[in-house]
Scaffold this motif. Sequence first.
Motif, PDB file in Angstrom:
ATOM      1  N   GLN A  88       0.801  -1.228  -0.141  1.00 48.10           N
ATOM      2  CA  GLN A  88      -0.015  -0.103  -0.153  1.00 48.10           C
ATOM      3  C   GLN A  88       0.851   1.200  -0.028  1.00 48.10           C
ATOM      4  N   ALA A  89       0.513   2.257  -0.609  1.00 50.85           N
ATOM      5  CA  ALA A  89       0.853   3.614  -0.467  1.00 50.85           C
ATOM      6  C   ALA A  89       1.376   3.977   1.018  1.00 50.85           C
ATOM      7  N   ALA A 144       8.030   1.642 -15.883  1.00 48.32           N
ATOM      8  CA  ALA A 144       6.721   1.492 -15.598  1.00 48.32           C
ATOM      9  C   ALA A 144       6.066   0.973 -17.046  1.00 48.32           C
ATOM     10  N   PRO A 145       4.993   0.687 -17.358  1.00 51.11           N
ATOM     11  CA  PRO A 145       4.456   0.248 -18.435  1.00 51.11           C
ATOM     12  C   PRO A 145       4.236   1.401 -19.383  1.00 51.11           C
ATOM     13  N   ASP A 151       5.678   4.978  -7.984  1.00 49.99           N
ATOM     14  CA  ASP A 151       6.831   4.090  -7.637  1.00 49.99           C
ATOM     15  C   ASP A 151       6.674   2.709  -8.425  1.00 49.99           C
ATOM     16  N   THR A 152       5.227   2.295  -8.854  1.00 52.80           N
ATOM     17  CA  THR A 152       4.957   1.024  -9.516  1.00 52.80           C
ATOM     18  C   THR A 152       5.817   0.750 -10.571  1.00 52.80           C
ATOM     19  N   ALA A 153       6.644  -0.059 -10.584  1.00 49.94           N
ATOM     20  CA  ALA A 153       7.371  -0.458 -11.930  1.00 49.94           C
ATOM     21  C   ALA A 153       8.175  -1.764 -11.647  1.00 49.94           C
ATOM     22  N   LEU A 154       8.621  -2.540 -12.761  1.00 53.25           N
ATOM     23  CA  LEU A 154       9.589  -3.090 -12.891  1.00 53.25           C
ATOM     24  C   LEU A 154      10.856  -2.964 -12.570  1.00 53.25           C
ATOM     25  N   THR A 212      12.204  -7.185 -11.032  1.00 54.19           N
ATOM     26  CA  THR A 212      11.309  -7.564  -9.872  1.00 54.19           C
ATOM     27  C   THR A 212      10.094  -6.585  -9.714  1.00 54.19           C
ATOM     28  N   GLN A 213       9.084  -7.005  -9.744  1.00 52.13           N
ATOM     29  CA  GLN A 213       7.903  -6.286  -9.998  1.00 52.13           C
ATOM     30  C   GLN A 213       7.662  -5.542  -8.540  1.00 52.13           C
ATOM     31  N   VAL A 214       7.336  -4.292  -8.460  1.00 49.86           N
ATOM     32  CA  VAL A 214       6.973  -3.424  -7.398  1.00 49.86           C
ATOM     33  C   VAL A 214       5.541  -2.858  -7.644  1.00 49.86           C
ATOM     34  N   THR A 215       4.394  -3.128  -6.955  1.00 47.82           N
ATOM     35  CA  THR A 215       3.350  -2.595  -7.346  1.00 47.82           C
ATOM     36  C   THR A 215       2.920  -1.863  -6.118  1.00 47.82           C
ATOM     37  N   VAL A 216       2.400  -0.748  -6.187  1.00 44.69           N
ATOM     38  CA  VAL A 216       2.132   0.249  -4.919  1.00 44.69           C
ATOM     39  C   VAL A 216       0.692   0.670  -5.293  1.00 44.69           C
TER      40      VAL A 216
END
Length: 122
Positions: free
Chosen positions: A13-14, A40-41, A90-93, A116-120
């Motif tokens: 979470q944020a 990021a995409p 900050d969501t990105a690979l 490594t994927q980071v998803t916030v």
Amino acid sequence: QVQLVESGGGLVQAGGSLRLSCAASGRTFSRYAIGWIRQAPGKEREFVATISGSGRSTYYADSVKGRFTISRDNAKNTVYLQMNSLKAEDTALYYCAAKVVVTTTPKEYDYWGQGTQVTVSS
């Protein structure tokens, strides 16, 4: 030559925190500066942080300064990226990459991990 493997990504979470690890093979790990680069995409690769081979010098993108900390343990052939106060943007690979000299330009790195994927979530 050096081979790199990232780990530690996930969904957070944020406002939360994650610590990424970059494990390297090879006996010459301390000769390499290691950087973290994210993508990021739909966007180009973006420099995040880098650390010199000795660990004495570090550099950060303005967007993460004060929130992220890069460090390394040469005895363990590992570089870390501690990420605090995470934001949706900050969501990105996240990739780690190596080069014998310090650089903040993603395309100049010679060796790359798989990411490594980071998803916030906001």
